[in-house]
Every structure is written in structure tokens, then in C-alpha cells.
Design a protein around this motif. Structure first.
Motif, PDB file in Angstrom:
ATOM      1  N   MET A   1       1.804 101.798 -32.280  1.00 58.88           N
ATOM      2  CA  MET A   1       0.635 101.040 -32.729  1.00 58.88           C
ATOM      3  C   MET A   1       0.576 101.053 -34.252  1.00 58.88           C
ATOM      4  O   MET A   1       0.579 102.110 -34.874  1.00 58.88           O
ATOM      5  N   GLU A   2       0.516  99.861 -34.829  1.00 61.02           N
ATOM      6  CA  GLU A   2       0.478  99.723 -36.285  1.00 61.02           C
ATOM      7  C   GLU A   2      -0.976  99.729 -36.778  1.00 61.02           C
ATOM      8  O   GLU A   2      -1.875  99.246 -36.092  1.00 61.02           O
ATOM      9  N   ILE A   3      -1.181 100.262 -37.977  1.00 58.95           N
ATOM     10  CA  ILE A   3      -2.504 100.277 -38.604  1.00 58.95           C
ATOM     11  C   ILE A   3      -2.427  99.498 -39.914  1.00 58.95           C
ATOM     12  O   ILE A   3      -1.525  99.725 -40.728  1.00 58.95           O
ATOM     13  N   PHE A   4      -3.373  98.569 -40.096  1.00 61.52           N
ATOM     14  CA  PHE A   4      -3.373  97.706 -41.280  1.00 61.52           C
ATOM     15  C   PHE A   4      -4.705  97.853 -42.013  1.00 61.52           C
ATOM     16  O   PHE A   4      -5.771  97.804 -41.404  1.00 61.52           O
ATOM     17  N   LYS A   5      -4.610  98.002 -43.330  1.00 60.57           N
ATOM     18  CA  LYS A   5      -5.813  98.122 -44.158  1.00 60.57           C
ATOM     19  C   LYS A   5      -6.087  96.830 -44.936  1.00 60.57           C
ATOM     20  O   LYS A   5      -7.189  96.641 -45.442  1.00 60.57           O
ATOM     21  N   THR A   6      -5.078  95.953 -45.021  1.00 66.44           N
ATOM     22  CA  THR A   6      -5.243  94.721 -45.798  1.00 66.44           C
ATOM     23  C   THR A   6      -4.901  93.497 -44.956  1.00 66.44           C
ATOM     24  O   THR A   6      -4.098  93.566 -44.013  1.00 66.44           O
ATOM     25  N   LYS A   7      -5.491  92.368 -45.328  1.00 67.91           N
ATOM     26  CA  LYS A   7      -5.215  91.109 -44.629  1.00 67.91           C
ATOM     27  C   LYS A   7      -3.756  90.699 -44.820  1.00 67.91           C
ATOM     28  O   LYS A   7      -3.136  90.170 -43.895  1.00 67.91           O
TER      29      LYS A   7
END
Length: 281
Positions: A1-7
Motif C-alpha cells: 500500500m502506497e502513501i501519498f502526501k502530495t497531489k
């Protein structure tokens, strides 16, 4: 599972998947996840190949700053639940990422008269804040489908109106309420209930079930009045509203022959405000 903080990071992950024909589902949340949220992910798997869940406590939809401050944020717990549920990616932006300094954040769209009824009467401007952040999330993810829980029935209606307003090519799927064994609708707010509050909170589902059980037997006005009696002699509970409404307009139902009828309730149980509903037809 990937985690993204930016668009930008999120789009870099999603664009190749979209180019290969994968369908994307978005499950927007404010975190403090429970099995109701996980049910949205499970249902999303039936409609899409890639599941993105967002966790963002949106400041523009809180009319009370104290409510925003005390909103639970158990992030490690949430990420573990999402990973186990088979979520492919989590979008966890900062407030600055979603509301950049200097950007024009002026937002007001026509959501129809239902914006000002029920929850809208108690939480002025709430649905403008909700639709503003959901539009931002839709722009970031560009999903094919988006999943929302029936418990926030009025919120789903407002988001449907926003999607129609902008003519967005997104299918909205409303997912059934998940309840505890005793009938209480699952909610992130339930952790604030004391033992006595928890017992008292069952009146919401009991009063709604009364309407379901007696809908064919009693006139609409009597049904509503008798449902309100459930709250009369309970200390520690303040009823905000109980209504049997048209599900398209949220105006009081005028006839049992209307095609879409729903019973909705909101009450303050101790210091915690709870909402619930049951679709009659």
C-alpha cells in the motif's frame, strides 16, 4: 500500500494505471476508521481495480473550532486497517497541500434548498465546506467511482448535487450503514460516548426501527410524533430533529405514495452529537 502526501505524487502513481485501462475508486474519509469505512473499500472492489482512500480532516466543514480540535486522528491504526483491507493507496495531504497559501479559495455553489434543512440548519455553511473539499479530492484523484456511506445521507445528496453542478464524470455509490450488534450506527464519534451515553444512544436506531415497523399501520404525522416520544423521558439526550422526509428534497414527506422516503434523526447524547437514518422505500 502506497502513501501519498502530495497531489503530484498521487497523480504520478495513478496516471500509468489509468492509461492501462484500470478503473479507480476513491473512498474519502477523515480518518478514525471503523468497519463502516472498511465496508466502503470492500464494495469499491466490486466497481474498480484500484482503491484509493483519502484521510484528511477538512477544516472548512467544521462550524465549531472545538469540534475540529477534538476530532480523533489515530493514524497508525487507520493505516493498519487500510492495509489489511487491501487498499492500494492512501492520500494524506496537509492542509497547506489542499488549501495553498495565496490561492483563491472563495467557494459557494448552489446545492439546492436541501443545503439549509436538517444538518444544514444546525451547521451553517457545513455543506459548502464538504463539497469544496470533495471537489478538490475528485480533482486530485479523478476517480471513476467514489464511495460514500448512507449514514451521512444529506451529505451524499449534497455531493450528488455538486457532481451535477460541475457535470463530473464520476459515479457515486452510496453504501449501507454498518451497525453494531445492538443497532448503533458505527461512527468515529462513538468513542466519545460514556457507558451511560452508549446505552442511551440506542434510542436513535430504536426510534427509526419503530417507523420502519409501523409505516404501513400509522399515518405519517402519528409515526413521527410517536417516534419523538422515545426521547421524552431520557435524561442526557437532546433531540435536534426527527423527520420522515422525501429522500430527494429532505422536505417532510407529504404522502406515503412518494417514491423515496427516509426517516432521519439527530440528537446530542451527552456531549456527543449523533446522526442516523433508515430508508423506508
Amino acid at each position: 500500500m502506497e502513501i501519498f502526501k502530495t497531489k503530484s505524487a498521487l497523480k504520478a502513481f495513478l496516471n500509468p494505471l489509468k492509461a492501462s485501462g484500470k478503473k479507480i475508486a476513491l473512498v474519502p474519509t477523515m480518518g478514525a476508521l471503523h468497519n463502516g469505512h472498511i465496508s466502503l473499500i470492500d464494495l469499491a472492489k466490486e466497481s474498480a481495480d484500484i482503491i484509493i482512500c483519502s484521510i484528511f480532516v477538512n477544516p472548512t466543514q467544521f462550524t465549531d473550532p472545538k469540534d475540529l480540535e477534538k476530532y480523533p486522528r489515530p493514524i497508525e491504526h487507520d493505516l493498519a486497517m487500510l492495509n489489511q483491507a487491501g487498499c492500494h493507496g492512501v492520500f494524506m495531504p496537509t492542509v497547506e497541500e489542499m488549501y495553498p497559501q495565496g490561492a483563491d479559495e472563495n467557494w459557494h455553489i448552489d446545492l439546492g434548498n436541501a443545503e439549509f434543512l436538517l444538518e444544514g440548519a444546525f451547521r451553517k455553511g457545513h455543506y459548502q465546506g464538504v463539497t469544496q473539499i470533495v471537489k478538490k479530492l475528485f480533482d486530485a484523484v479523478e476517480p471513476d467511482v467514489a464511495m460514500f456511506g448512507q449514514k451521512d445521507f444529506q451529505q451524499v445528496l449534497m455531493i450528488k448535487n455538486m457532481v451535477a453542478y460541475f457535470n463530473l464524470p464520476i459515479i457515486l455509490i452510496t453504501c449501507p450503514i454498518i451497525r453494531e450488534e445492538d443497532g448503533l450506527a458505527m461512527s468515529s464519534r462513538n468513542i466519545h460516548l460514556t457507558a451511560i451515553d452508549r446505552e442511551n444512544s440506542l434510542v436513535l436506531s430504536k426510534s427509526l426501527q419503530f417507523v420502519i415497523n409501523n409505516f404501513e399501520k400509522l399515518p405519517l404525522t402519528e409515526l413521527e410524533n410517536r417516534a419523538k416520544l422515545f426521547y421524552q423521558n431520557l435524561s442526557g439526550i437532546d433531540l435536534d430533529y426527527f423527520t420522515i422526509a422525501n429522500g430527494n428534497t429532505l422536505e417532510p414527506a407529504k404522502s406515503k405514495n412518494e417514491l423515496n422516503i427516509i426517516a432521519l434523526v439527530a440528537a446530542k447524547v451527552g456531549s456527543t452529537r449523533l446522526i442516523d437514518n433508515m430508508i423506508i422505500r
